[in-house]
Each structure stands twice: as C-alpha cells, then as structure tokens.
Write an enzyme that holds these catalytic residues in place. Structure first.
Site, mmCIF file in Angstrom:
data_model
loop_
_atom_site.group_PDB
_atom_site.id
_atom_site.type_symbol
_atom_site.label_atom_id
_atom_site.label_comp_id
_atom_site.label_asym_id
_atom_site.label_seq_id
_atom_site.Cartn_x
_atom_site.Cartn_y
_atom_site.Cartn_z
ATOM 1 N N ARG A 37 0.815 -1.212 0.000
ATOM 2 C CA ARG A 37 0.000 0.000 0.000
ATOM 3 C C ARG A 37 0.856 1.274 0.000
ATOM 4 N NH1 ARG A 37 -5.204 -1.787 3.733
ATOM 5 N NH2 ARG A 37 -6.404 -2.497 1.955
ATOM 6 N N LYS A 201 -19.217 -16.191 3.302
ATOM 7 C CA LYS A 201 -20.657 -15.972 3.440
ATOM 8 C C LYS A 201 -21.356 -15.486 2.187
ATOM 9 C CE LYS A 201 -20.762 -14.761 8.312
ATOM 10 N NZ LYS A 201 -20.856 -13.615 9.203
ATOM 11 N N GLY A 354 -8.336 -7.979 -0.430
ATOM 12 C CA GLY A 354 -8.567 -8.931 0.644
ATOM 13 C C GLY A 354 -7.820 -10.246 0.480
ATOM 14 N N GLY A 377 -13.012 -4.276 0.778
ATOM 15 C CA GLY A 377 -14.400 -3.816 0.929
ATOM 16 C C GLY A 377 -14.805 -2.873 -0.185
HETATM 17 P P1 AMP Z 1 -14.659 -13.605 3.027
HETATM 18 O O1 AMP Z 1 -14.121 -12.647 4.034
HETATM 19 O O2 AMP Z 1 -16.146 -13.722 3.009
HETATM 20 O O3 AMP Z 1 -14.059 -13.417 1.652
HETATM 21 O O4 AMP Z 1 -14.184 -15.043 3.514
HETATM 22 C C1 AMP Z 1 -12.856 -15.428 3.586
HETATM 23 C C2 AMP Z 1 -12.765 -16.596 4.507
HETATM 24 O O5 AMP Z 1 -13.615 -17.614 4.038
HETATM 25 C C3 AMP Z 1 -11.384 -17.201 4.622
HETATM 26 O O6 AMP Z 1 -10.916 -16.996 5.919
HETATM 27 C C4 AMP Z 1 -11.615 -18.672 4.348
HETATM 28 O O7 AMP Z 1 -10.930 -19.516 5.235
HETATM 29 C C5 AMP Z 1 -13.111 -18.823 4.542
HETATM 30 N N1 AMP Z 1 -13.663 -19.959 3.817
HETATM 31 C C6 AMP Z 1 -13.581 -20.219 2.517
HETATM 32 N N2 AMP Z 1 -14.144 -21.407 2.232
HETATM 33 C C7 AMP Z 1 -14.576 -21.937 3.386
HETATM 34 C C8 AMP Z 1 -15.231 -23.135 3.752
HETATM 35 N N3 AMP Z 1 -15.531 -24.055 2.853
HETATM 36 N N4 AMP Z 1 -15.551 -23.325 5.045
HETATM 37 C C9 AMP Z 1 -15.229 -22.387 5.975
HETATM 38 N N5 AMP Z 1 -14.615 -21.224 5.689
HETATM 39 C C10 AMP Z 1 -14.288 -21.001 4.414
#
Ligand code: AMP
Length: 397
Positions: A37, A201, A354, A377
């Site tokens: 950054r 999610k 991210g 974000g």
């Molecule tokens: P996000 O912040 O929504 O992009 O999510 C990123 C996180 O999702 C990372 O820390 C991953 O470890 C988690 N993640 C990805 N796939 C899975 C999964 N199948 N089960 C649990 N966590 C997951």
C-alpha cells in the site's frame, strides 16, 4: 473512464496539498510486514513533490477506536516513506492529529516538502464524518487529493467531510487506476467475462452476485458460500458453512442466471474434513453428498478443472474470495489452482483485494495479474454497482 478531476487537472505549485492515502499496512512490533500500500501511493506523492506542492499526507491505521494507541501510530510509516521517497517525511506526532506539531510543520514547509499526520482514527469524529475534524483537516491545506481507494466505500472526515471545506478536491493516480480497472472490467468488459466469487458468506456478497449476474457471461461460485447453494438444491452438506436464511435467495439467483443465459458454475465435488482443522481426516465428496459430521473445506479436483477451464478462454476475469479454507495448507489447493489459472490466462485479470489479493501475492503470481486492487471492501462495493462516497466527493471534470 472516471469523470472526476485528478492530480493531472490542477496546479499545486506552492500550495499546501492534503493527500488522503491508504497507509493501513500490517505491522508486527512496529515493523511493516507488507508495504504494497505504501508503494502503491508513491506515484501520486512523487507527482505532487515534482510539481512543487507542499505535501501533507494523512491516513488511518487499524482501529484505534477514536483514541491514541501508540501501537497504531503512523510513525513507522513516516520512517519507511522517507526511505522509499529518498527525502525526509516529517512526522507530526499530534495525538489530536491536527495539533501544534502539524500546524507548525505545515507553516514552515517549503515547496516539495512532505509531512505525515498521525493516524486519523485517533479522532473519534473521523469515522462519523464529524464537522470539527473535517474543518481541522481542511484548515491545513489549499487543495485536497483523495488517493485512498481502500476506504473509498466509507464516508469519513478525511476522505469525504474535508471536501466540504476546501475549494479543490481531486483524486490521485491510485484511485484513478483502481476505478478505471474495476469500472472497465465491470461496465465495459471484453467478453467472455467471467467472475469468480468465494469466501465464507453468501450474505456478505448478496448484491455482488445480483449485480454481476447482469454483467457476466459466466459466474463461478466456490468457497464456504457455495454450500448454501448446494443445500438449496436439496443436497446434503454435513456441517459445512450454510446460511439457512439465504436458501431462497440462492434459488432466486440460480433462476436469474438461467433467465439471463449466464453460465453459473458451482462445485461438483468438494474436499471435506471431519473437523475444522488442517490435520483432520480428508476425503473427496461429490456435490450434495457430504456425510453428517463432515464439512466442506475446499473445492474438489473435478471442480478445480471445471473452474480453471472456464477461465482459459475468458477475456476478462474478476476474482474475489478464496475457494476454501486456504489458510490451512491442506485446503489451499483450490484457491492456488484458481490463482494459477488466472496467472496463465491471456485475459485481463482483476483481483478484488482482501484474501484473494493476499493469496495471489503469497503464491508469487502478483506480477502476472493485470490489476490487484488495494481495497477489499471498496472493490466489493464497486462490484455491487454502488457509488463510492470517497469518489463521489471529488470535483467533477
Ligand atoms: P470472506 O471474508 O467472506 O471473503 O471469507 C474469507 C474466509 O472464508 C477465509 O478466511 C476462508 O478460510 C473462509 N472460507 C472459505 N471457504 C470456506 C469453507 N468451505 N468453510 C469455511 N470457511 C471457508
């Protein structure tokens, strides 16, 4: 193209220029562990120095929650910027950010000098876009430049409030580059246009899925969010991540994809584990056939192949979110395979900040991507089709 004025449209000679940067870098015991950054901010800073501006830098760092926290001071950033720029960056160490040190330093600046203010989030008003701090910041400068894409989705004093009290507010090169790449990819893509979404999610990416289905030729969904889709289709998902409130939404999105003629690719197999741990027992399960007590942790080998093939003939690819629990080496393979497929394709490849940006850089594919966004974000909100307040606040061309 961005219709906002940039640093190329103004004359800063002899003027005090407040530049909002994104110096929110990871620190370990006062040492900067990833300076991407800082490096990304240099083109704008160098341009303003070369044009004879008096450059006053500001940024937030972490979440000090409105009070001075020595471990979140920007002092280490001033030190490293001094080295990167090859000239002294004076650090104005005021706990109130705009205090006696900042005012004295700003008053005695010569053309081309650089100072850095303390962490803007030491002030409680910062994240509330309060008027007093916005005015304090504006009182230091003649011109404002926003180059902090990472916070452009927030309306804070140092990127939005301040613009109400200065005559000239423009964007910097980094902001311009981010918007041009993400904007072109989403609104004017060379086709086929493939988007890859992953991460934990569905609920955090509802509008992204919805908006991208209006734009892409193929939408790939992997990671934790894919199990909500699998369950919605009647599959067995064991103890995999699932958001039961979004089952209908998942079905609606599948219907939308069908109506629009968008190819929606979901995992056909998964790597599953009998505990949420790198050292659990691991096997491959076909889609919708995850036994009780087992949990989907990564995409499976067949899915990897399908996802990577979809990227091969693409002309534009946007990627946000890992394909599995990539922090655990045994479940990083799907994310690595996608990163490699993007590195190998001739398509324009855009990585939305991210985790995916971190994965690409750690794997050493960083320089193979067309653009890696500095804002997680912010890039997501951009993919949602939202106007970013930090960009909207700059003067129109
Ligand atoms: P996000 O912040 O929504 O992009 O999510 C990123 C996180 O999702 C990372 O820390 C991953 O470890 C988690 N993640 C990805 N796939 C899975 C999964 N199948 N089960 C649990 N966590 C997951």
């Amino acid at each position: 193209m961005l219709n906002k004025k940039s640093v190329d449209d103004i004359n800063v000679k002899g003027k005090k220029v407040l530049v909002r940067c994104d110096f929110n870098v990871p620190l370990q015991e006062g040492r900067i562990t990833d300076e991407n950054r800082l490096v990304a901010a240099l083109p704008t800073i160098k341009k303003l120095i070369a044009d004879g501006g008096k450059v006053i830098l500001c940024s937030h760092l972490g979440k000090p929650k409105g009070e001075p926290k020595p471990e979140l001071s920007l002092a280490p950033v001033a030190k490293r910027l001094t080295e990167l720029l090859g000239q002294e960056v004076i650090f104005a160490a005021d706990p109130e950010v705009v205090g006696p040190n900042a005012r004295a330093a700003a008053e005695s600046m010569k053309d081309g000098d650089v100072i850095l203010l303390e962490n803007t989030r030491y002030r409680a008003e910062e994240t509330k876009n309060g008027e007093t701090f916005s005015k304090d910041l504006a009182s230091l400068c003649d011109v404002f430049v926003n180059d902090a894409f990472g916070t452009a989705h927030r309306a804070h004093c140092s990127n939005v409030g301040v613009t109400q009290f200065v005559d000239t507010a423009v964007v910097g090169y980094l902001m311009q580059k981010e918007i041009d790449f993400l904007g072109n990819a989403v609104n004017n893509p060379e086709r086929p246009f493939v988007a890859i979404l992953g991460g934990a999610k569905v609920s955090s990416k509802i509008s992204v899925i919805d908006n991208l289905l209006d734009k892409v030729d193929t939408l790939i969904i992997g990671g934790g969010m894919s199990y909500t889709f699998s369950k919605a289709m009647g599959g067995k998902i064991g103890t995999s991540l699932c958001e039961d409130d979004y089952l209908q939404y998942a079905l609606d999105m599948m219907k939308k994809a069908e109506d629009k003629g968008v190819k929606l690719l979901l995992p056909v197999d998964n790597l599953i584990g009998d505990a949420f741990s790198n050292d659990c027992n691991i096997k491959v399960a076909q889609k919708g056939e995850i036994p009780d007590g087992w949990e989907g942790m990564d995409i499976g080998p067949e899915t990897e192949k399908i996802f990577c093939d979809a990227v091969k003939d693409a002309k534009t690819v946007v990627w946000n979110g890992p394909m599995g629990c990539f922090e655990m080496p045994n479940f990083a393979h799907g994310t690595e395979a996608v990163a490699k497929a993007l590195a190998d394709t001739d398509a324009t490849t855009i990585i939305g900040g991210g985790d995916s940006a971190a994965a690409v850089n750690i794997l050493g594919y960083g320089d193979k991507m067309t653009h890696i966004s500095t804002g997680g974000g912010a890039s997501l909100e951009f993919l949602e089709g939202k106007e970013l307040p930090g960009v909207a606040a700059a003067n129109d061309k």
